[in-house]
Enzyme design. Structure first.
Site, PDB file in Angstrom:
ATOM      1  CG  HIS A  18      -2.050   0.953   1.117  1.00  0.00           C
ATOM      2  ND1 HIS A  18      -1.947   2.292   1.403  1.00  0.00           N
ATOM      3  CD2 HIS A  18      -3.311   0.744   0.671  1.00  0.00           C
ATOM      4  CE1 HIS A  18      -3.117   2.868   1.155  1.00  0.00           C
ATOM      5  NE2 HIS A  18      -3.961   1.971   0.725  1.00  0.00           N
TER       6      HIS A  18
ATOM      7  CG  ASP B   5      -8.361  -3.882  -3.289  1.00  0.00           C
ATOM      8  OD1 ASP B   5      -7.541  -2.970  -3.440  1.00  0.00           O
ATOM      9  OD2 ASP B   5      -9.598  -3.718  -3.359  1.00  0.00           O
TER      10      ASP B   5
END
Ligand code: SDX
Length: 427
Positions: A306, A363
Site C-alpha cells: 500500500h 483488496d
C-alpha cells in the site's frame, strides 16, 4: 517546533511556512517556491506531496489508523450503516434520526433513471467490463441532468448529492443485469439502501426475492470499509477533474475509470484471479511468493502492499475476520480463502515483504466475501465504486466549498532543445 522550513539552494536561503494539522502532520507550504527561488519540487506519484488540506478522513499508515470525520473505522463498521456513514462523510456529522430518515427518503425519491438510459446500456456488448459501462452511464447521466451544481447553494448541492446516491446503485445493478440478460428493474423502495441494491442486482423475474440478513450485513460493512480513503488515486482524480469546475457527475465518471486500474480498485478482481491461478496451478503458494520477489518476473502479489499503510491495513483486518464469519454463516467452503491465508502467513515471515512493509490491503480478502455473496468477479470493482461513492462526493464538495484552485502540476522538461525545422525533402 519551527514554524518555518528553510531551503538552501545556490548559496541562497528561502523560508517557507509550515502547516500543522489536527493530528500533528506537518506540511511545508511551497506555494511561493517557484516565484522566489525559480525552482520546483519533483515527486512522481506524489508520495511526499500533499495536494490539499482536508477534514474528511485521517489515516496513519504506521499505526494502521483510519477514521472518517474522527470516528474509528472499527466503530463505524460495527455500529453504523452505510447511509449513516455516507451522511457523516459528506456533511461532517453522524445524522440524527430525523436527518437520516430525510436523507434516506430523498435518496429513494431519486432512485430511478430516465428510460432513455436503457438505450445507452443496450448499446454495450455483454462482454463489456462493468466498470467501463458504469463510467459511461455515470457520464451519460449529465445529459439527463444538465444543470451543473451551484456549489454556493446548499440546497442545489444537496439535490445533486441525493440524486447520484439514488441513481448510482440502479446503474450498477443494471450493468450486472444486462450481462445476465435479465430485465432492468428498480427493486423495492420499502427495502433499505443496501438490501434494495442486492435485490436490484439479483432478483429473478419469476422468483420470490429472499436474501439472508448475513449477506446484507456483510455487504453494508464492505461498503462502509470502502467509503473513503483520503487522497487515493481515484479521489485525487475526482478532485482534479472537479477543480476545473467540471460537474459532479463528470468528476465521478473520471474517478470510476481511475479506480478500475489493477493497481488500485481493480486489485480486488486481480486478487481472486491470482488466487484461482494459484489453485489451478496446484496451490503452491511458495512458488508464487518467489515469483512476486523476482524482479525479472512481472508477477506481483495482488492485494499486498500500500502506498500509505506500512503496517497492517485496518480494513483488511476487519474484512479477514468478516470473511470467516460470512462464509461460516453461509456454509460456503472456498479453498482460495485458505490459499489467501497461506500467502499472508508466508509473506509476514518473509524478509522481502517484511523489509518492504508489504501487508494485505483492503483488496486482499474482500473478493472472497464478494464471491461468497454471489457477486461475479468482474463486478468486484463496481462494488468498490458503490462503497467509494460517498467519499468521492465528500471530497469533491470539500474541494469546491474551499474554492481550491484548478489543479495544474509543473514538470521538468527532458526533451530536445530548440532545433530548426527541416523541410520534408531533407529528412
Ligand atoms: C487500493 O491509495 C489508497 O488509499 C488506495 C486504496 C483506497 O482505499 O483507495 O487503499 C485502495 O488501491 C489498495 C492497493 C491495491 N493494489 C494492489 O493490491 C496491487 C498490488 N500492490 C502494488 O502494486 C503496490 O503495493 C501499490 C501500487 C499498492 C503501492 O505501490 P508503491 O507504494 O508505489 O510501492 P512501490 O511500487 O514503490 O513498491 C515498493 C517495493 C518495490 O520493490 P523494490 O523496487 O523496493 O525492490 O515493494 C515492491 C516493489 O516491487 N512491491 C511489491 C508489491 N507491492 C510493492 N512486490 C510484490 N508484490 C507486491 N504487491
Amino acid at each position: 517546533m519551527s514554524k518555518t522550513a528553510t531551503l538552501e539552494f545556490d548559496g541562497k536561503k528561502y523560508e517557507f511556512p509550515v502547516t500543522v494539522g489536527t493530528e500533528d502532520e506537518i506540511g511545508v507550504d511551497i506555494k511561493k517556491l517557484r516565484g522566489e527561488a525559480g525552482i520546483i519540487t519533483l515527486d512522481p506519484g506524489f508520495k511526499n506531496t500533499g495536494s490539499c488540506e482536508s477534514a474528511i478522513t485521517f489515516l496513519d499508515g504506521e499505526k494502521g489508523i483510519l477514521r472518517y470525520r474522527g470516528y474509528a473505522i472499527e466503530d463505524l463498521a460495527e455500529k453504523a450503516d452505510f447511509l449513516e456513514v455516507a451522511y457523516l462523510l459528506i456533511f461532517g456529522e453522524l445524522p440524527n434520526k430525523q436527518q437520516l430518515e430525510k436523507f434516506t427518503n430523498d435518496i429513494k425519491e431519486q432512485s430511478h433513471v430516465d428510460e432513455e438510459m436503457k438505450k445507452i446500456l443496450d448499446g454495450f456488448p455483454k462482454s463489456a467490463h462493468p466498470m467501463g459501462v458504469l463510467s459511461s452511464l455515470t457520464s451519460a447521466l449529465i445529459a439527463f441532468n444538465p444543470s451543473s451544481v451551484d456549489v454556493s447553494s446548499e440546497d442545489d448541492m444537496y439535490k445533486a448529492i441525493v440524486k447520484i446516491l439514488g441513481k448510482f446503485p440502479v446503474l450498477a445493478a443494471w450493468t450486472l443485469r444486462k450481462k445476465n440478460s435479465l430485465p432492468l428493474n428498480y427493486g423495492d423502495e420499502d427495502l433499505g439502501y443496501v438490501e434494495n441494491l442486492h435485490k436490484m442486482m439479483f432478483e429473478k423475474p419469476n422468483k420470490t426475492y429472499n436474501v439472508d440478513k448475513a449477506v446484507i450485513d456483510a455487504l453494508d460493512k464492505l461498503l462502509i470499509l470502502h467509503a473513503d480513503h483520503e487522497q487515493n488515486c481515484s479521489t485525487s482524480t475526482v478532485r482534479m477533474v472537479g477543480s476545473s469546475h467540471a460537474g459532479l457527475f463528470a468528476s465521478l465518471s473520471a474517478g470510476i475509470s481511475a479506480l478500475w486500474g489493477p493497481l488500485h480498485g481493480g486489485a480486488n478482481q486481480a486478487v481472486i484471479e491470482m488466487l484461482e491461478g494459484i489453485k489451478e496451478d496446484g496451490g503452491d503458494t511458495h512458488k508464487f511468493m518467489q515469483k512476486a520477489k523476482d524482479k525479472e518476473d512481472p508477477f506481483r502479489l495482488m492485494g499486498f502492499g500500500h502506498r500509505v499503510y506500512k503496517n497492517f491495513d485496518p480494513r483488511a483486518k476487519i474484512i479477514k475476520k468478516s470473511a470467516d464469519e460470512v462464509l461460516g454463516q453461509l456454509g460456503v467452503e472456498d479453498p482460495v480463502l485458505d490459499i489467501a491465508k497461506g500467502l499472508e502467513k508466508e509473506a509476514l515471515e518473509d524478509d522481502y515483504f517484511v523489509k518492504r512493509k508489504l501487508y494485505p490491503n483492503v483488496d486482499f480478502y474482500s473478493g472472497i466475501i464478494y464471491r461468497a455473496l454471489g457477486i461475479p468477479v468482474d463486478m468486484f470493482t463496481v462494488m468498490f465504486a458503490l462503497g467509494r461513492l460517498p467519499g468521492w462526493i465528500a471530497q469533491w464538495r470539500e474541494m469546491r466549498l474551499r474554492k481550491e484552485p484548478i489543479g495544474r502540476p509543473r514538470q521538468i522538461y527532458i526533451g530536445e532543445n530548440h532545433r530548426d525545422f527541416k523541410p520534408l525533402g531533407s529528412r
